[in-house]
Design a protein around this motif. Structure first.
Motif, PDB file in Angstrom:
ATOM      1  N   GLY A 279      37.340  34.919  35.805  1.00 22.97           N
ATOM      2  CA  GLY A 279      36.845  36.004  36.952  1.00 22.97           C
ATOM      3  C   GLY A 279      36.028  35.274  37.978  1.00 22.97           C
ATOM      4  O   GLY A 279      36.276  35.670  39.363  1.00 22.97           O
ATOM      5  N   ASP A 280      35.409  34.165  37.817  1.00 23.24           N
ATOM      6  CA  ASP A 280      34.712  33.478  38.867  1.00 23.24           C
ATOM      7  C   ASP A 280      35.668  33.053  40.175  1.00 23.24           C
ATOM      8  O   ASP A 280      35.721  32.977  41.330  1.00 23.24           O
ATOM      9  N   VAL A 281      36.746  32.240  39.481  1.00 23.20           N
ATOM     10  CA  VAL A 281      37.749  31.904  40.330  1.00 23.20           C
ATOM     11  C   VAL A 281      38.274  32.774  41.170  1.00 23.20           C
ATOM     12  O   VAL A 281      38.679  32.856  42.346  1.00 23.20           O
ATOM     13  N   LEU A 282      38.946  34.064  40.361  1.00 22.61           N
ATOM     14  CA  LEU A 282      39.419  35.103  41.131  1.00 22.61           C
ATOM     15  C   LEU A 282      38.454  35.416  42.323  1.00 22.61           C
ATOM     16  O   LEU A 282      38.838  35.894  43.352  1.00 22.61           O
ATOM     17  N   PHE A 283      37.160  35.741  41.979  1.00 20.88           N
ATOM     18  CA  PHE A 283      36.617  36.146  43.136  1.00 20.88           C
ATOM     19  C   PHE A 283      36.153  35.326  44.257  1.00 20.88           C
ATOM     20  O   PHE A 283      36.199  35.703  45.500  1.00 20.88           O
ATOM     21  N   GLU A 284      36.272  33.950  43.898  1.00 15.65           N
ATOM     22  CA  GLU A 284      36.235  33.086  45.057  1.00 15.65           C
ATOM     23  C   GLU A 284      37.588  33.209  46.082  1.00 15.65           C
ATOM     24  O   GLU A 284      37.596  33.172  47.231  1.00 15.65           O
ATOM     25  N   ALA A 285      38.926  33.526  45.152  1.00 18.35           N
ATOM     26  CA  ALA A 285      40.076  33.656  45.852  1.00 18.35           C
ATOM     27  C   ALA A 285      39.795  34.928  46.687  1.00 18.35           C
ATOM     28  O   ALA A 285      40.558  34.705  47.893  1.00 18.35           O
TER      29      ALA A 285
END
Length: 609
Positions: A264-270
């Motif tokens: 989820g953290d990578v998704l939010f950065e995207a």
């Protein structure tokens, strides 16, 4: 629009549904409601929350955690992209999310039911076609009903088992006759997806994989995809259903793309970078502090809070009663006391959102505080000797003092464990034979309350620290999503993170969630393994209710059985959806009763270039 508007609309809808039910004569109709009459009259132009004049085109990019390895969304095996089920396939009828439970004709032009709902007959629209141009036929409907009921996901089998006969009654009409009295069955069958018989009859339907690209009749077809990375659904320019009233103003966006991320953290950065267009945030603290980035400041990203009137549902740590020590309600109750909700909520969520107090909290279906009264008590009384403590007399979740120590609740937990035969020996909680209490908490890697906004591991870490204070050291196992799916499908866990969405019109799906049969069926949603004659009787009462009042009483009674059963340690919910999205994405001002729910984004949205 203000929330009071929607609250008023909901009360009006319930009042209408609560009126004396007029007979459903056996004549073709444009729609069907669980109780009362459909709100929209024959010849309506569009659903009230859709914009028939919305522009079409553009694209939207969603972010998902995990991946997919199958394009068949109707079986137990494999992981499939959500959008394939929702947008490639259609059903005989379509739901209005502005009414508790009402369907209007989609593939079926009309629906006909017996006065006692012992049978239902659908007549197909002659213009209904699959994306390859072939006509949708009664043979496709009958094939879909049988293949889903015999080889599909267990969720399809409950209704299938209640059908005594399915037969063609005319060139474009099909009738289903039922074995049992169940007011919801005509609606359930109206929502069954229709598959193309010629594509599947020679295939191994139960096999998971990517070799068969499914053909449906829906607004989108499967476009480009790469397993584990992305899939695109392209709007079919020749979609047959574009002019059907229930579809007017829906499915306006040209391409739906789903990008997959490891956590989820990578998704939010995207999302921050602009490669993902929308982000739902269930964490109030994260919502307040995490959006000071350039695309928000420039106006490219909009933050919206969208009200709803749907139940809180249940979300939290589920305990598997198939395994000791969670087969004892006193141990489950002790876990509820050890779980320091107030401290966890303040630490991770800012304490802003309310706690889930029951499975249907935040709705008219929620159990009332205090002792059961009236019709609710009448329904539950025959099961009084077997009900979990508090079901009849009243049950509330334990409240902590807000501090990390949580001393009062820990003392109560130790007392409950002692009653169940567990005591602290040499600093460890042990049984009479000196065996330490231990259990496994299984989590999916990247598991989150909101794709990174609140890491579920943080919740579990604080809980585990509290458990150690009473001499319990759980094993916390993080596994990849595929293993997690496999283990939860087989109920191979002691405790796991759990979410079960509930609507304003619970019905047959409740058997899949809470029945004894579901407890023994791998892949069912009864993760806790509960076997409660009272719960099953309340579900039967719901499905056989002849009035809205009787129905609501049965749901309230079921809510009491579930909540007092102490199966899930609940966390929080929000009465608004927090939705951050690209400013080019637009929706109508008029919101449905269910708010930001199924059938809202992307169904009635459009792209303003």
């Amino acid at each position: 629009m203000t929330f009071s508007f929607y609250a008023k609309s909901f009360v009006t809808a319930l009042a209408a549904a609560s009126c004396t039910v007029s007979p459903l004569f056996a004549e073709p109709r444009h729609g069907i409601a669980m109780y009362g009459e459909p709100a929209l009259a024959p010849g309506f132009d569009a659903l009230p929350y859709a914009n028939p004049d919305a522009p079409q085109g553009g694209r939207i990019v969603f972010g998902e955690v995990g991946g997919f390895d199958s394009l068949n969304p109707f079986i137990l095996k494999g992981r499939y992209p959500y959008g394939v089920r929702a947008y490639v396939f259609e059903s005989l009828m379509a739901r209005s999310w502005d009414e508790p439970f009402t369907l209007y004709g989609l593939l079926a032009e009309t629906v006909e039911v017996a006065d006692d709902r012992s049978w239902v007959e659908f007549t197909l629209r002659p213009e209904a076609k699959f994306s390859d141009g072939s006509k949708v036929t009664v043979a496709d409907v009958l094939f879909s009903h049988e293949i889903l009921g015999t080889e599909g996901h267990p969720s399809f089998r409950t209704a299938y088992d209640q059908v005594s006969s399915a037969e063609q009654t005319g060139p474009d009409s099909v009738r289903f006759t039922f074995k049992t009295q169940d007011r919801e069955l005509p609606l359930i069958l109206g929502l069954r997806p229709v598959l193309k018989k010629a594509q599947w009859e020679a295939e191994d339907f139960g096999a998971s994989g990517l070799s068969v690209v499914p053909i449906g009749s829906g607004p989108y077809v499967i476009g480009d995809y790469e397993p584990g990375r992305y899939i695109e659904l392209d709007r079919n320019p020749d979609w047959w259903g574009a002019d059907v009233p229930v579809m007017q103003g829906q499915h306006n966006i040209g391409t739906l793309r789903y990008d997959y991320f490891g956590d989820g953290d990578v998704l939010f950065e995207a999302f921050k970078a602009g490669t993902v267009d929308v982000y739902r945030d269930t964490n109030a603290a994260h919502w307040d502090i995490a959006y000071d980035f350039p695309r928000v400041r420039s106006g490219e990203v909009v933050k919206a809070e969208i009200p709803h009137q749907r139940p809180s549902s249940i979300r939290g740590l589920v305990m598997n009663t198939r395994h000791a020590p969670f087969d004892d309600w006193r141990v489950r109750s002790a876990m509820m006391h050890v779980f320091n909700y107030e401290f966890i909520s303040q630490t991770l969520n800012g304490g802003r959102d309310p706690r889930i107090s029951s499975y249907f909290s935040n709705s008219v279906l929620a159990m009332d505080p205090g002792p059961a009264e009236g019709r609710v008590r009448d329904l539950l009384s025959p099961f009084a000797d077997d009900l979990p403590p508090g079901t009849l007399d009243g049950y509330t979740l334990p409240e902590g003092d807000g501090t990390e120590r949580n001393r009062r609740n820990l003392r109560r937990a130790i007392d409950l464990l002692a009653e169940a035969g567990w005591t602290v020996q040499d600093g460890q909680m042990k049984d009479a034979k000196g065996r330490p209490m231990t259990f496994e908490i299984v989590l999916s890697q990247g598991a989150s309350e909101n794709q990174g906004a609140t890491d579920v591991t943080q919740i579990v870490d604080i809980f585990a620290a509290a458990l150690e204070r009473v001499g319990i050291r759980p094993r916390i196992t993080n596994i990849d999503p595929a293993q997690y799916t496999e283990r939860t499908t087989d109920f191979d866990f002691d405790m796991a993170y759990y979410y079960r969405g509930l609507s304003l019109s619970p019905g047959n799906e409740q058997r899949l969630y809470w029945s004894s049969d579901a407890a023994d069926t791998p892949g069912s949603r009864n993760w806790m393994g509960m076997k409660s004659p009272a719960a099953e009787a309340m579900i039967d009462a719901m499905l056989n209710s002849q009035s809205r009042e009787e129905y609501v009483a049965a749901v309230k009674a079921l809510d009491r059985v579930l909540t007092a059963g102490r199966y899930v340690i609940p966390v929080w919910y929000s009465d608004v959806s927090r939705l951050a999205h690209d400013a080019r994405l637009t929706h109508p001002d008029r919101l449905p009763m269910y708010g930001d729910w199924i059938g809202f984004l992307p169904d009635v949205w459009w792209v303003e270039e």
